[in-house]
Design a protein around this motif. Structure first.
Motif, PDB file in Angstrom:
ATOM      1  N   ALA A 179       0.718  -1.165   0.055  1.00  0.00           N
ATOM      2  CA  ALA A 179      -0.309  -0.229  -0.206  1.00  0.00           C
ATOM      3  C   ALA A 179       0.906   1.070   0.012  1.00  0.00           C
ATOM      4  N   LEU A 180       0.532   2.107  -0.684  1.00  0.00           N
ATOM      5  CA  LEU A 180       1.484   3.769  -0.723  1.00  0.00           C
ATOM      6  C   LEU A 180       0.135   4.353   0.239  1.00  0.00           C
ATOM      7  N   LYS A 181      -0.463   4.090   0.581  1.00  0.00           N
ATOM      8  CA  LYS A 181      -1.879   5.058   1.737  1.00  0.00           C
ATOM      9  C   LYS A 181      -2.731   3.848   2.582  1.00  0.00           C
ATOM     10  N   THR A 182      -2.806   3.790   3.342  1.00  0.00           N
ATOM     11  CA  THR A 182      -3.980   2.616   3.782  1.00  0.00           C
ATOM     12  C   THR A 182      -4.893   3.009   5.155  1.00  0.00           C
ATOM     13  N   TRP A 183      -5.867   2.576   5.761  1.00  0.00           N
ATOM     14  CA  TRP A 183      -5.920   3.018   6.901  1.00  0.00           C
ATOM     15  C   TRP A 183      -5.765   1.624   7.932  1.00  0.00           C
ATOM     16  N   ARG A 184      -5.331   2.650   9.410  1.00  0.00           N
ATOM     17  CA  ARG A 184      -5.002   1.574  10.235  1.00  0.00           C
ATOM     18  C   ARG A 184      -5.962   2.168  11.964  1.00  0.00           C
ATOM     19  N   LEU A 185      -6.813   0.384  12.101  1.00  0.00           N
ATOM     20  CA  LEU A 185      -7.739   1.142  13.298  1.00  0.00           C
ATOM     21  C   LEU A 185      -6.486   1.485  14.367  1.00  0.00           C
ATOM     22  N   GLU A 186      -7.652   2.719  14.768  1.00  0.00           N
ATOM     23  CA  GLU A 186      -6.545   3.091  16.040  1.00  0.00           C
ATOM     24  C   GLU A 186      -7.886   2.968  17.260  1.00  0.00           C
ATOM     25  N   PRO A 187      -7.988   1.882  17.904  1.00  0.00           N
ATOM     26  CA  PRO A 187      -8.926   1.617  19.151  1.00  0.00           C
ATOM     27  C   PRO A 187      -8.677   2.504  20.563  1.00  0.00           C
ATOM     28  N   ASN A 188      -7.588   2.320  20.262  1.00  0.00           N
ATOM     29  CA  ASN A 188      -6.761   3.760  22.093  1.00  0.00           C
ATOM     30  C   ASN A 188      -6.523   5.028  21.572  1.00  0.00           C
ATOM     31  N   THR A 189      -7.398   5.297  20.647  1.00  0.00           N
ATOM     32  CA  THR A 189      -7.261   6.944  20.430  1.00  0.00           C
ATOM     33  C   THR A 189      -8.162   7.516  20.118  1.00  0.00           C
ATOM     34  N   VAL A 190      -8.482   8.935  20.208  1.00  0.00           N
ATOM     35  CA  VAL A 190      -9.222  10.016  20.282  1.00  0.00           C
ATOM     36  C   VAL A 190      -8.812  10.922  19.261  1.00  0.00           C
ATOM     37  N   PRO A 191     -10.329  10.561  18.171  1.00  0.00           N
ATOM     38  CA  PRO A 191      -9.549  11.491  16.847  1.00  0.00           C
ATOM     39  C   PRO A 191      -9.803  12.984  17.194  1.00  0.00           C
ATOM     40  N   PRO A 192      -9.016  13.691  16.354  1.00  0.00           N
ATOM     41  CA  PRO A 192      -8.836  15.197  16.722  1.00  0.00           C
ATOM     42  C   PRO A 192      -9.987  16.472  16.302  1.00  0.00           C
ATOM     43  N   PRO A 193     -10.744  17.168  16.995  1.00  0.00           N
ATOM     44  CA  PRO A 193     -12.025  17.459  16.540  1.00  0.00           C
ATOM     45  C   PRO A 193     -12.050  18.050  15.058  1.00  0.00           C
ATOM     46  N   PRO A 194     -12.948  17.887  14.131  1.00  0.00           N
ATOM     47  CA  PRO A 194     -13.726  18.510  12.971  1.00  0.00           C
ATOM     48  C   PRO A 194     -12.948  19.709  11.872  1.00  0.00           C
ATOM     49  N   GLU A 195     -12.504  20.108  13.005  1.00  0.00           N
ATOM     50  CA  GLU A 195     -11.546  21.535  12.464  1.00  0.00           C
ATOM     51  C   GLU A 195     -10.180  21.575  12.698  1.00  0.00           C
ATOM     52  N   LEU A 196      -9.359  20.451  13.262  1.00  0.00           N
ATOM     53  CA  LEU A 196      -8.573  19.652  13.524  1.00  0.00           C
ATOM     54  C   LEU A 196      -8.650  18.836  12.517  1.00  0.00           C
ATOM     55  N   ASN A 197      -9.595  18.259  11.908  1.00  0.00           N
ATOM     56  CA  ASN A 197      -8.791  16.439  10.993  1.00  0.00           C
ATOM     57  C   ASN A 197      -8.407  17.379   9.173  1.00  0.00           C
ATOM     58  N   ASP A 198      -7.247  17.001   8.629  1.00  0.00           N
ATOM     59  CA  ASP A 198      -7.189  16.883   7.421  1.00  0.00           C
ATOM     60  C   ASP A 198      -7.827  15.826   6.725  1.00  0.00           C
ATOM     61  N   GLY A 199      -8.379  14.757   7.672  1.00  0.00           N
ATOM     62  CA  GLY A 199      -9.074  14.021   6.292  1.00  0.00           C
ATOM     63  C   GLY A 199      -8.343  12.313   6.570  1.00  0.00           C
ATOM     64  N   ARG A 200      -7.826  12.918   7.873  1.00  0.00           N
ATOM     65  CA  ARG A 200      -6.519  11.763   7.835  1.00  0.00           C
ATOM     66  C   ARG A 200      -7.220  10.371   9.046  1.00  0.00           C
ATOM     67  N   TRP A 201      -8.601  10.840   9.452  1.00  0.00           N
ATOM     68  CA  TRP A 201      -9.257  10.401  10.623  1.00  0.00           C
ATOM     69  C   TRP A 201     -10.801  10.096  10.006  1.00  0.00           C
ATOM     70  N   LYS A 202     -11.430   8.830  10.313  1.00  0.00           N
ATOM     71  CA  LYS A 202     -12.298   8.907  10.838  1.00  0.00           C
ATOM     72  C   LYS A 202     -13.577   7.885  11.354  1.00  0.00           C
ATOM     73  N   GLN A 203     -14.229   8.265  11.437  1.00  0.00           N
ATOM     74  CA  GLN A 203     -14.728   6.776  12.441  1.00  0.00           C
ATOM     75  C   GLN A 203     -15.541   6.478  11.606  1.00  0.00           C
ATOM     76  N   THR A 204     -15.713   5.011  12.586  1.00  0.00           N
ATOM     77  CA  THR A 204     -16.377   3.593  11.828  1.00  0.00           C
ATOM     78  C   THR A 204     -17.176   2.744  12.686  1.00  0.00           C
ATOM     79  N   ARG A 205     -17.424   1.837  12.912  1.00  0.00           N
ATOM     80  CA  ARG A 205     -18.467   1.375  13.505  1.00  0.00           C
ATOM     81  C   ARG A 205     -17.343   0.243  14.750  1.00  0.00           C
ATOM     82  N   ASP A 206     -16.128   0.220  13.738  1.00  0.00           N
ATOM     83  CA  ASP A 206     -15.128  -0.441  15.047  1.00  0.00           C
ATOM     84  C   ASP A 206     -13.837   0.126  15.334  1.00  0.00           C
ATOM     85  N   GLY A 207     -14.493   1.666  15.585  1.00  0.00           N
ATOM     86  CA  GLY A 207     -13.304   2.292  16.335  1.00  0.00           C
ATOM     87  C   GLY A 207     -13.118   3.676  14.894  1.00  0.00           C
TER      88      GLY A 207
END
Length: 460
Positions: free
Chosen positions: A374-402
């Motif tokens: 992969a040149l880029k791929t998603w990694r599950l981060e179960p114990n991490t709190v994503p940044p707020p929307p105003e600081l999210n550069d598109g590299r974080w997504k919230q899914t049912r798995d976390g």
């Protein structure tokens, strides 16, 4: 500027005729961290819905993990092999007799990602005139003007994209319904898990395999084209209606994980059990993650802004195929391109071709598995709190798995970094077989230095 085009995934042309497949999702632990999900279907709850596949937004899509179970710890078998062109070839006798040795050898070779280069070349045609001196029959020298054309290369250079690989390998296998070489010299589909009425019983073989139809082959080629152009991994169907589950129901509209009913090791055992003299097992490495179709257009647009002649743009991959062939004189002879050319000149090779394609002990090809990087791929981060929307550069997504985090450089970021250097190389008429690099060694020694895109220059 990249113009929006009609989404090709909205057209359910031949893709719906691909046939059934087996959906499998599994975790992996090779040399890079691998995202995983316990459910191949994507979230349907109140959390943010994962975007559908579009031509311009694949970087926002959470692709479920696929491939086979991670292999156990082992000591790789040190087999004989050599480089032939862009392929890795081995005639080691042990690899043709022991499925475990073959399996371990391919796993050890898969640790290295393939070479992936962007080749850019610009040419133009010049019409020239030259004076030619000739002697006539009486020995007198006469002159006349001769007009001719000449192709001139203005620039010819490479950019290394393979260095952007951040994840892999993931070992994958071809789905049962996908036309592939499964031990014969023709493309086959494996219908061992399904009930298919064959018009000609002679085309059916043991295990439920039968020769793929022209319609199936055409649909498979279109799927592969879409995967390569839009950066999809080999275990993801490129369209919502392109695959059907074994019970006849249409697959969900999100990405579906595909896999063969046989494991990687089982395919290796089947190859070693064959007594064919010209058999061949091929392990194919693929690189995914970037929308190559859009990247190609962006690069061409950048070049056109400073150059108006003929442009050739190619994404070239090498050392991406590992070919295992028998240890006999005929097979080794055919692996030598010069001896093979000699057989053509002596008109011997046509008879070898007939033996290979029509004799029961002739040839057989296995092209059913490989590794994905992969040149880029998603990694599950179960114990991490994503940044707020105003600081999210598109590299974080919230899914049912976390929460999931995108690792690797996006194609837009890569292009922003390389757009200036590519233009400079075109204007400077650079011609080099060594891939260009972006470097500024003195600046990198400064504490706190962060290179800006307009300061970067190609290393020539």
């Amino acid at each position: 500027m990249i113009m929006d085009k009609k989404d090709p995934f909205d057209e359910a042309t031949e893709l719906s005729n691909a046939g059934p497949s087996r959906a499998v999702a599994s975790e992996h632990a090779p040399s890079f961290p691998i995202p995983h999900t316990n459910d191949p279907s994507l979230p349907q709850d109140s959390l943010e819905a994962v975007p559908k596949y579009t031509e311009h937004a694949l970087e926002d899509v959470y692709l479920p993990a696929g491939g086979e179970e991670p292999p156990p710890t082992f000591a790789p078998y040190e087999a004989e092999f050599f480089i032939s062109g862009r392929e890795i070839v081995s005639h080691d006798p042990h690899l043709n007799e022991d499925g475990e040795a073959l399996y371990r050898f391919l796993l050890s070779q898969s640790r290295a990602a393939p070479e992936y280069l962007l080749h850019l070349r610009g040419t133009h045609t010049e019409h020239k005139t030259r004076t030619v001196f000739r002697n006539d029959s009486q020995g007198r020298t006469r002159t006349h003007q001769e007009h001719y054309t000449e192709n001139v290369t203005d620039f010819d250079f490479y950019v290394n994209i393979g260095s952007q690989v951040v994840h892999g390998p993931i070992h994958w296998s071809v789905p049962d319904a996908e036309p592939a070489y499964r031990g014969e010299m023709v493309l086959q589909v494996d219908s061992s898990q399904f009930t298919i009425a064959l018009p000609d019983p002679e085309t059916a073989q043991l295990g439920g395999r039968h020769k793929a139809t022209k319609k199936e082959i055409k649909a498979a080629k279109e799927r592969n084209r879409l995967r390569e152009a839009h950066g999809l991994p080999p275990w993801i169907a490129p369209g919502p209606e392109s695959w059907y589950s074994s019970n006849g129901t249409i697959a969900p509209p999100e990405a579906q994980v595909l896999n063969s009913s046989r494991s990687f090791r089982e395919w290796a055992d089947e190859y070693c059990a064959s007594d064919k003299l010209l058999k061949e097992f091929t392990y194919t490495k693929v690189i995914y993650g970037w929308n190559i179709a859009n990247l190609r257009e962006a690069i061409q647009s950048a070049i056109r802004s400073v150059y108006s002649h003929n442009v050739t743009l190619e994404f070239q991959m090498s050392h991406h195929k590992i070919c295992i062939r028998p240890n006999n004189h005929l097979s080794r002879t055919l692996s030598n391109k010069w001896l093979k050319l000699l057989l053509w000149i002596l008109l011997i090779y046509p008879f070898i071709w007939l033996f290979k394609h029509f004799s029961r002990h002739g040839g057989g090809r296995w092209e059913v598995c490989g590794g994905a990087y992969a040149l880029k791929t998603w990694r599950l981060e179960p114990n991490t709190v994503p940044p707020p929307p105003e600081l999210n550069d598109g590299r974080w997504k919230q899914t049912r798995d976390g929460p999931v985090h995108l690792i690797g450089e996006r194609e837009g970021e890569w292009f922003q970094r390389w757009e200036g250097p590519i233009r400079q190389a075109v204007v400077g008429k650079v011609q080099s077989r060594t891939p260009l690099e972006i470097v500024n060694p003195p600046a990198l020694m400064l504490d706190g230095y962060r290179p800006s895109y307009n300061q970067l220059t190609p290393f020539l």
